[in-house]
Design an enzyme around this catalytic site. Structure first.
Site, PDB file in Angstrom:
ATOM      1  N   CYS A 268      11.692   1.294  86.884  1.00  0.00           N
ATOM      2  CA  CYS A 268      12.699   1.141  85.812  1.00  0.00           C
ATOM      3  C   CYS A 268      13.639   2.335  85.958  1.00  0.00           C
ATOM      4  O   CYS A 268      13.601   3.279  85.174  1.00  0.00           O
ATOM      5  CB  CYS A 268      12.047   1.099  84.445  1.00  0.00           C
ATOM      6  N   ALA A 270      17.128   3.091  86.164  1.00  0.00           N
ATOM      7  CA  ALA A 270      18.404   3.514  85.578  1.00  0.00           C
ATOM      8  C   ALA A 270      18.159   4.516  84.443  1.00  0.00           C
ATOM      9  O   ALA A 270      17.182   4.376  83.703  1.00  0.00           O
ATOM     10  CB  ALA A 270      19.167   2.304  85.073  1.00  0.00           C
ATOM     11  N   GLY A 272      18.822   6.905  86.746  1.00  0.00           N
ATOM     12  CA  GLY A 272      18.611   7.502  88.057  1.00  0.00           C
ATOM     13  C   GLY A 272      18.127   8.928  88.081  1.00  0.00           C
ATOM     14  O   GLY A 272      17.978   9.505  89.162  1.00  0.00           O
ATOM     15  N   GLY A 273      17.857   9.524  86.929  1.00  0.00           N
ATOM     16  CA  GLY A 273      17.409  10.911  86.926  1.00  0.00           C
ATOM     17  C   GLY A 273      16.112  11.117  87.683  1.00  0.00           C
ATOM     18  O   GLY A 273      15.983  12.021  88.508  1.00  0.00           O
ATOM     19  N   ASP A 336       8.481   4.036  84.465  1.00  0.00           N
ATOM     20  CA  ASP A 336       9.077   4.659  83.272  1.00  0.00           C
ATOM     21  C   ASP A 336       9.409   3.497  82.341  1.00  0.00           C
ATOM     22  O   ASP A 336      10.519   2.986  82.322  1.00  0.00           O
ATOM     23  CB  ASP A 336      10.322   5.455  83.670  1.00  0.00           C
ATOM     24  N   CYS A 389       9.042   7.475  76.824  1.00  0.00           N
ATOM     25  CA  CYS A 389       9.594   8.496  75.923  1.00  0.00           C
ATOM     26  C   CYS A 389       9.261   8.103  74.482  1.00  0.00           C
ATOM     27  O   CYS A 389      10.057   8.295  73.564  1.00  0.00           O
ATOM     28  CB  CYS A 389      11.087   8.695  76.128  1.00  0.00           C
TER      29      CYS A 389
END
Length: 448
Positions: A268, A270, A272-273, A336, A389
């Site tokens: 997942c 985007a 892109g970090g 993520d 998160c």
């Protein structure tokens, strides 16, 4: 006299929008139309003079950060609820109250400027009088109103009632501190690209540019600035030496135990970090950056180009591998997962307005669906890291417990770390701990 049809007449440029009105319109886009603030605000900011855009952002973010409290104030200050179609008026009232409660703008200036903004609302000549009356009533009754709100946890802590109930159940010793951290302004944290510089060199560059910063204690390539700034001011940002990323989000790569030449899935990806961070950690991996949102995937590509890194970037549903997987197993998978974002309210205060209690079960079901779909793609002996998160147990350790109960070939690999708190499964960082966002990590190995 007829106009000269051969002459091109340039229309007069529209006057810039008042920053308070722009903030109110962005707020109304969130409250009334369900748009995210990150989507609504940039469009509204373009209507504002460049010098006023920071103020418009502060007002929009601040009004959303304190929305549960401001909404409770409006319920007491309005003689009757506003009729449908007056969302911008309600939002402008919230912007005005936010200034009076939270900003250092003198009261008279905040009231006057907000009333002036109300005069610019189309086809609402009554709005300025209402805004003036409500804001002045708040000034007169402030002590009384604040005492009334102190008895209401949702208004006092500026969090939705359903979320406070969840936090109290999950974190009985910490729920009020979690709420306070969710209302704070977030730190401005950078990730140093180890392929292009070092943290010590980055700190020296920042100091030379007049930007005070310090190393983060747990993320070895993170630096925290004393004050936020435009990314254009950051030495090395354009050249790919640094990226903006919270320290908690920088803890994923070490958990994956990356090695040269491994085939890795960022499921997942985007914006892109984490994809960039994985490649900075081990540039030789063959990385597939996958995301359901093709539009947001453009950000992944842009970030990788800026960092001077390469990966395969593909649009696809992580829960439906048959539509994108080529049959070759992955040595490492980072999930993520889509979640409630309850750990990042300080960065995304619109979550307070957009998320609802009923969403949590649906999100947990989606998370389990993604895990179930991706597990067969992991090679025997491989590692999968599950991250959210969120700070809600239903999305984190309970999702992991349910998954592990279904898969005999899955074994948890405990995370030994100084950061966060060990849970029944995985490790949880609560918002504000070491000035990090709220994040959850769990690590699974595949037997074989």
């Amino acid at each position: 006299m007829r106009p000269d049809r051969g002459r091109h007449v340039h229309p007069q440029a529209a006057a810039p929008t008042d920053p308070r009105l722009a903030a109110a319109r962005a707020l109304a886009d969130v409250l009334d139309h369900g748009r995210s603030l990150s989507a609504a605000l940039p469009k509204r900011a373009l209507e504002v003079a460049p010098r006023d855009r920071a103020l418009a952002a502060e007002l929009a973010y601040g009004a959303l950060r304190w929305w549960p409290r401001l909404d409770a104030l409006l319920a007491r200050l309005l003689e009757r609820p506003l009729k449908p179609g007056n969302g911008e008026v309600r939002a402008l009232l919230a912007v005005g109250l936010y200034q009076l409660e939270r900003l250092r703008v003198p009261d008279y200036a905040a009231v006057s400027a907000t009333v002036d903004a109300a005069r610019r609302l189309e086809r609402k000549p009554w709005a300025a009088g209402l805004v003036n009356a409500v804001l002045r009533s708040f000034q007169r009754r402030r002590t009384e109103l604040e005492a009334a709100l102190a008895a209401d946890a949702a208004a006092r802590l500026a969090h939705p009632r359903w979320l406070l109930e969840r936090l109290r159940a999950d974190w009985p010793e910490d729920w009020e501190a979690i709420a306070a951290a969710g209302n704070a302004h977030p730190p401005f944290t950078l990730r140093v690209n180890r392929q292009r510089t070092t943290r010590a060199a980055c700190l020296a560059e920042l100091a030379a540019a007049g930007l005070e910063a310090a190393p983060h204690p747990y993320a070895p390539h993170a630096v925290v600035l004393a004050q936020a700034c435009e990314v254009e001011r950051l030495p090395g940002f354009t050249e790919g030496r640094v990226s903006v990323q919270d320290a908690a989000a920088q803890l994923a790569p070490p958990l994956l135990e990356l090695g040269a030449g491994q085939r890795v899935l960022d499921a997942c990806a985007a914006p892109g970090g984490k994809a960039g961070h994985l490649l900075e950690t081990e540039p030789s991996i063959a990385l597939l950056a996958l995301d359901l949102d093709a539009v947001r995937l453009a950000r992944v590509h842009e970030n990788l180009v800026r960092l001077g890194l390469a990966a395969e970037v593909r649009a696809g549903d992580a829960a439906a591998p048959a539509t994108w997987w080529d049959g070759r197993p992955f040595d490492r998978i980072l999930v993520d997962a889509p979640c409630s974002a309850t750990g990042v309210l300080r960065r995304h205060p619109d979550v307070k307005a957009l998320r609802h209690a009923a969403d949590i079960e649906a999100l947990a079901a989606r998370q389990l669906e993604v895990l179930e779909a991706l597990w067969p793609l992991l090679a025997p002996g491989g590692i999968l890291v599950y991250a959210t998160c969120s700070i809600l147990k239903r999305e984190n350790e309970r999702t992991l417990a349910e998954f592990l109960s279904r898969h005999g070939d899955a074994e948890e690999r405990p995370i030994a770390a100084d950061w966060g708190r060990a849970r029944l499964h995985g490790r949880q960082i609560l918002p504000g701990e070491a000035d990090m966002d709220g994040f959850y990590y769990a690590r699974l190995g595949k037997r074989g």
